[in-house]
Design a protein around this motif. Structure first.
Motif, PDB file in Angstrom:
ATOM      1  N   LEU A  42       5.995  -6.048 -22.309  1.00  0.00           N
ATOM      2  CA  LEU A  42       6.087  -4.733 -21.804  1.00  0.00           C
ATOM      3  C   LEU A  42       6.434  -3.546 -23.148  1.00  0.00           C
ATOM      4  N   PRO A  43       5.522  -3.705 -24.044  1.00  0.00           N
ATOM      5  CA  PRO A  43       6.009  -2.780 -25.308  1.00  0.00           C
ATOM      6  C   PRO A  43       6.436  -1.379 -25.341  1.00  0.00           C
ATOM      7  N   GLY A  44       5.752  -0.866 -24.130  1.00  0.00           N
ATOM      8  CA  GLY A  44       6.156   0.607 -23.974  1.00  0.00           C
ATOM      9  C   GLY A  44       6.861   0.777 -22.792  1.00  0.00           C
ATOM     10  N   GLY A  45       7.330  -0.349 -22.206  1.00  0.00           N
ATOM     11  CA  GLY A  45       8.080  -0.181 -20.930  1.00  0.00           C
ATOM     12  C   GLY A  45       7.287  -0.371 -19.794  1.00  0.00           C
ATOM     13  N   ALA A  46       7.761  -0.367 -18.485  1.00  0.00           N
ATOM     14  CA  ALA A  46       7.244  -0.288 -17.308  1.00  0.00           C
ATOM     15  C   ALA A  46       7.540   1.115 -16.794  1.00  0.00           C
ATOM     16  N   ASN A  47       6.146   1.625 -16.521  1.00  0.00           N
ATOM     17  CA  ASN A  47       6.292   3.044 -15.719  1.00  0.00           C
ATOM     18  C   ASN A  47       6.618   2.898 -14.324  1.00  0.00           C
ATOM     19  N   HIS A  48       6.431   1.804 -13.758  1.00  0.00           N
ATOM     20  CA  HIS A  48       6.732   1.643 -12.309  1.00  0.00           C
ATOM     21  C   HIS A  48       6.921   0.224 -12.086  1.00  0.00           C
ATOM     22  N   TYR A  49       8.149  -0.151 -11.222  1.00  0.00           N
ATOM     23  CA  TYR A  49       8.552  -1.485 -10.881  1.00  0.00           C
ATOM     24  C   TYR A  49       8.888  -1.577  -9.714  1.00  0.00           C
ATOM     25  N   PHE A  50       8.191  -2.495  -8.926  1.00  0.00           N
ATOM     26  CA  PHE A  50       8.132  -2.907  -7.655  1.00  0.00           C
ATOM     27  C   PHE A  50       9.048  -3.842  -7.329  1.00  0.00           C
ATOM     28  N   ASP A  51      10.069  -3.764  -6.846  1.00  0.00           N
ATOM     29  CA  ASP A  51      11.184  -4.950  -6.681  1.00  0.00           C
ATOM     30  C   ASP A  51      11.161  -5.399  -5.364  1.00  0.00           C
ATOM     31  N   ASN A  52      10.728  -6.900  -5.404  1.00  0.00           N
ATOM     32  CA  ASN A  52      11.136  -7.626  -4.189  1.00  0.00           C
ATOM     33  C   ASN A  52      12.310  -8.469  -4.133  1.00  0.00           C
ATOM     34  N   TYR A 103       0.767  -1.239   0.015  1.00  0.00           N
ATOM     35  CA  TYR A 103       0.150   0.040   0.100  1.00  0.00           C
ATOM     36  C   TYR A 103       0.833   1.214  -0.163  1.00  0.00           C
ATOM     37  N   ALA A 104       1.828   1.216   0.966  1.00  0.00           N
ATOM     38  CA  ALA A 104       2.783   2.529   1.121  1.00  0.00           C
ATOM     39  C   ALA A 104       3.669   2.712  -0.364  1.00  0.00           C
ATOM     40  N   GLY A 105       4.078   1.414  -0.908  1.00  0.00           N
ATOM     41  CA  GLY A 105       5.013   1.414  -2.184  1.00  0.00           C
ATOM     42  C   GLY A 105       3.930   2.007  -3.271  1.00  0.00           C
ATOM     43  N   VAL A 106       2.744   1.647  -3.240  1.00  0.00           N
ATOM     44  CA  VAL A 106       1.914   2.086  -4.616  1.00  0.00           C
ATOM     45  C   VAL A 106       1.384   3.496  -4.180  1.00  0.00           C
ATOM     46  N   THR A 107       0.842   3.697  -3.136  1.00  0.00           N
ATOM     47  CA  THR A 107       0.172   5.005  -2.910  1.00  0.00           C
ATOM     48  C   THR A 107       1.163   6.108  -2.690  1.00  0.00           C
ATOM     49  N   GLU A 108       2.289   6.026  -2.007  1.00  0.00           N
ATOM     50  CA  GLU A 108       3.359   7.005  -1.579  1.00  0.00           C
ATOM     51  C   GLU A 108       4.450   7.176  -2.542  1.00  0.00           C
ATOM     52  N   LEU A 109       4.797   6.127  -2.911  1.00  0.00           N
ATOM     53  CA  LEU A 109       6.033   6.208  -3.614  1.00  0.00           C
ATOM     54  C   LEU A 109       5.933   6.025  -5.216  1.00  0.00           C
ATOM     55  N   LEU A 110       5.250   5.166  -5.781  1.00  0.00           N
ATOM     56  CA  LEU A 110       5.007   4.907  -7.008  1.00  0.00           C
ATOM     57  C   LEU A 110       3.964   5.601  -7.727  1.00  0.00           C
ATOM     58  N   ARG A 111       2.954   5.870  -7.172  1.00  0.00           N
ATOM     59  CA  ARG A 111       1.687   6.814  -7.186  1.00  0.00           C
ATOM     60  C   ARG A 111       1.154   6.496  -8.792  1.00  0.00           C
ATOM     61  N   PRO A 112       0.891   5.288  -9.127  1.00  0.00           N
ATOM     62  CA  PRO A 112       0.672   5.136 -10.531  1.00  0.00           C
ATOM     63  C   PRO A 112      -0.465   5.782 -11.000  1.00  0.00           C
ATOM     64  N   LEU A 113      -0.723   6.219 -12.129  1.00  0.00           N
ATOM     65  CA  LEU A 113      -2.081   6.614 -12.609  1.00  0.00           C
ATOM     66  C   LEU A 113      -2.732   5.732 -13.719  1.00  0.00           C
ATOM     67  N   PRO A 114      -3.948   5.706 -13.852  1.00  0.00           N
ATOM     68  CA  PRO A 114      -4.737   4.853 -14.676  1.00  0.00           C
ATOM     69  C   PRO A 114      -4.015   4.748 -16.332  1.00  0.00           C
ATOM     70  N   GLY A 115      -3.923   3.882 -16.573  1.00  0.00           N
ATOM     71  CA  GLY A 115      -3.509   3.552 -18.076  1.00  0.00           C
ATOM     72  C   GLY A 115      -1.664   3.356 -17.866  1.00  0.00           C
ATOM     73  N   ASP A 116      -1.103   3.554 -16.569  1.00  0.00           N
ATOM     74  CA  ASP A 116       0.128   3.168 -16.499  1.00  0.00           C
ATOM     75  C   ASP A 116       0.651   1.630 -16.540  1.00  0.00           C
ATOM     76  N   GLN A 129      14.014  -2.704 -18.633  1.00  0.00           N
ATOM     77  CA  GLN A 129      12.375  -2.699 -19.253  1.00  0.00           C
ATOM     78  C   GLN A 129      11.872  -1.313 -18.534  1.00  0.00           C
ATOM     79  N   LEU A 130      12.441  -0.786 -17.977  1.00  0.00           N
ATOM     80  CA  LEU A 130      11.617   0.592 -17.501  1.00  0.00           C
ATOM     81  C   LEU A 130      11.436   1.553 -18.499  1.00  0.00           C
ATOM     82  N   ALA A 131      10.257   2.380 -18.626  1.00  0.00           N
ATOM     83  CA  ALA A 131      10.108   3.337 -19.507  1.00  0.00           C
ATOM     84  C   ALA A 131      10.917   4.660 -19.046  1.00  0.00           C
ATOM     85  N   LEU A 132      10.991   5.573 -20.016  1.00  0.00           N
ATOM     86  CA  LEU A 132      11.481   6.780 -19.544  1.00  0.00           C
ATOM     87  C   LEU A 132      10.965   7.211 -18.298  1.00  0.00           C
ATOM     88  N   TYR A 133      11.702   7.933 -17.459  1.00  0.00           N
ATOM     89  CA  TYR A 133      11.153   8.300 -16.049  1.00  0.00           C
ATOM     90  C   TYR A 133      10.334   7.450 -15.301  1.00  0.00           C
TER      91      TYR A 133
END
Lengths: 332, 332
Positions: free
Chosen positions: B207-217, B130-143, B229-233
């Motif tokens: 990941l044809p457009g790359g990953a906007n977010h990566y959560f590494d475990n 929850y913290a990783g997604v909502t506080e750090l990565l903060r993905p938006l719809p379509g990411d 495989q990360l997208a720019l930014y």
């Protein structure tokens, strides 16, 4: 006129004999173009990758081709309404005494500030520092900022911007002479000589509370060592990896467990993202240069024929200050 | 009563015979303390470091000492006004059938949600996600979000939270069975089996457009591959390094040149920083568990005597879902 061409493909640290001076015809400007007389040629670490085709937007330079590079010059002949002869300009062109550029690729310079500084503190290295400090690290007064390559064009600006922002600034540089400049001219609070025995212990001692910010210009072992000295929640701007620019295969990096443990934030910084900041960078850093709050040190070589040897000096880490080749006088 | 003690010091992947079941006296609560009957024992990767003294706040466990661990239990006897017998609680205690804890170290649980989920989606792994997604990565719809250890307690929650946030979610997991759960139960858009030949090409294709977010475990080679495989930014939450938890010396990490080139942002994530989010995590993720939008898979072992073998299964990567040891019934 004369230009510098690639004489031998680069392998490892560039040497003077990778480059050759050649007589070529002076180019003629067409409609919308400018003929520019080169005054200062900028030497920067990114050129190592650019010549080898590893830097964005650059194909490899072939044997006998002119070396790309950024210059400050004076317009000799303008075929565009926005410029006139005598204007001082910046452009990304080549290692040549004269260049022709489309007007859209040329920036007019304000001669109220030192012209050569537009290749350093007021140019791309300064913008790199300005963006890293103001957009990514955002240090607050009382923070401690650590910067590697502390007397380099970027590092010296980073440290001074942080000092102006009210930070305690610790640099890392190679050799006592560079460290004396960092603490003397640039006003760093401390500078650690990474060529000295026990430098890692000295670094730890200079950072009793850890570094809140680290601006990395080096990568490799320097980056790994700096990460061990980060304070909790420390921020890191990853800007350059000069330690590996002469390498063919990128070496492994630091174990990132420490990034987790320190809750660190690492930011990749590419200066080309920050064009929008140029006007504020030049206005602020130019004012600070003129009023003496910001010092700009240059390592000048005289004459285009020295460009190759001067580039070797940079990539071997022997320069002190921003490397510049003086190609011609400011006033024709 | 029975507890699990360290029988043999850990070396590499923990084995069942590193642990031993022992008969000890049931502890008695003093003033301000609670006697708690253990219902569920949580097994988590951080315990590998905790037992060896490498996890924050934990001294190494000595031979014959009880293993630390988080439990869900029921208060049997309360010597504190805030609790009464019958309350369901969470506490960080030990691998034992009964524990005594100070009331301040105990959290009361809302039995409106599944009790065992307080060790997973509603507990520390869920809060990490929850913290990783909502506080750090903060993905938006379509990411597009990529997550490793995709069927683990953290990874499955990360992917589902991103899916609920409107993202395309790609997982990485070991083996076709885990991947089927990721795309089936958890609704991931794709899951790549890193044990299959050609998985890196399959990952790139997913990941044809790359990953906007990566959560590494995972860290290690998985992290290095994901960075390519990360997208720019792109943004990266660095959370766990399970690939090295069994190692004595941390291996090198990825070359960070790619972080510069991608203008990536890397964030070290330690769940202990996010206690303030617990109430919103439990309210939201509990509601989504109850309405079926969020799935919680458990890998249960029956009886405290299975704890060591079950921990081996986790650290060898053979578990599917959150590993839990059922120590006693929910209703006494």
């Amino acid at each position: 006129m004369r230009e510098v061409q690639l004489a031998r493909l680069l392998d490892g640290v560039p040497q003077a004999d990778n480059f050759q001076l050649a007589e070529v015809a002076r180019p003629e400007p067409g409609p919308g173009q400018l003929l520019i007389r080169t005054i200062y040629l900028s030497l920067d670490p990114y050129l190592r990758g650019a010549i080898s085709g590893r830097h964005m937007g650059h194909d490899p330079v072939k044997l006998g081709q002119v070396i790309p590079g950024r210059i400050v010059g004076q317009v000799a002949l303008s075929k565009d309404d926005r410029f006139q002869a005598g204007d001082y300009v910046f452009t990304d062109a080549s290692w040549a005494e004269w260049v022709v550029q489309p007007a859209a690729a040329v920036e007019k310079l304000d001669p109220a500030f030192p012209l050569s500084a537009y290749l350093g503190a007021l140019g791309m290295p300064g913008l790199t520092a300005y963006a890293g400090v103001t957009e990514l690290l955002r240090p607050l007064p009382g923070d401690t900022l650590l910067v590697s390559a502390a007397t380099g064009a970027v590092g010296s600006a980073v440290g001074q911007l942080a000092r102006i922002a009210g930070c305690r600034v610790v640099g890392i540089a190679g050799g006592p002479e560079k460290c004396a400049i960092a603490t003397g001219s640039y006003g760093f609070d401390a500078c650690i000589d990474y060529k000295a025995d026990g430098w890692k212990a000295a670094l730890a001692a200079a950072l009793p509370g850890g570094a809140n910010h680290y601006f990395d210009n080096v990568g490799g072992d320097m980056l790994a060592t700096a990460l061990t000295q980060l304070a909790l929640y420390g921020k890191v701007a990853l800007c350059g990896l000069i330690s590996q620019y002469n390498e063919t295969v990128p070496p492994p990096g630091p174990n990132l467990g420490i990034v987790v443990a320190k809750r660190a934030q690492l930011f990749g910084l590419v200066v080309y993202d920050y064009d929008r900041l140029k006007s504020q960078q030049v206005a602020r850093m130019g004012r600070w240069l003129n009023d003496g709050r910001l010092k700009h040190t240059e390592d000048r070589a005289e004459g285009l024929g020295q460009a190759g040897a001067h580039f070797h000096k940079l990539m071997a880490g022997h320069n002190i200050g921003k490397p510049i080749v003086v190609v011609g006088p400011e006033k024709a």
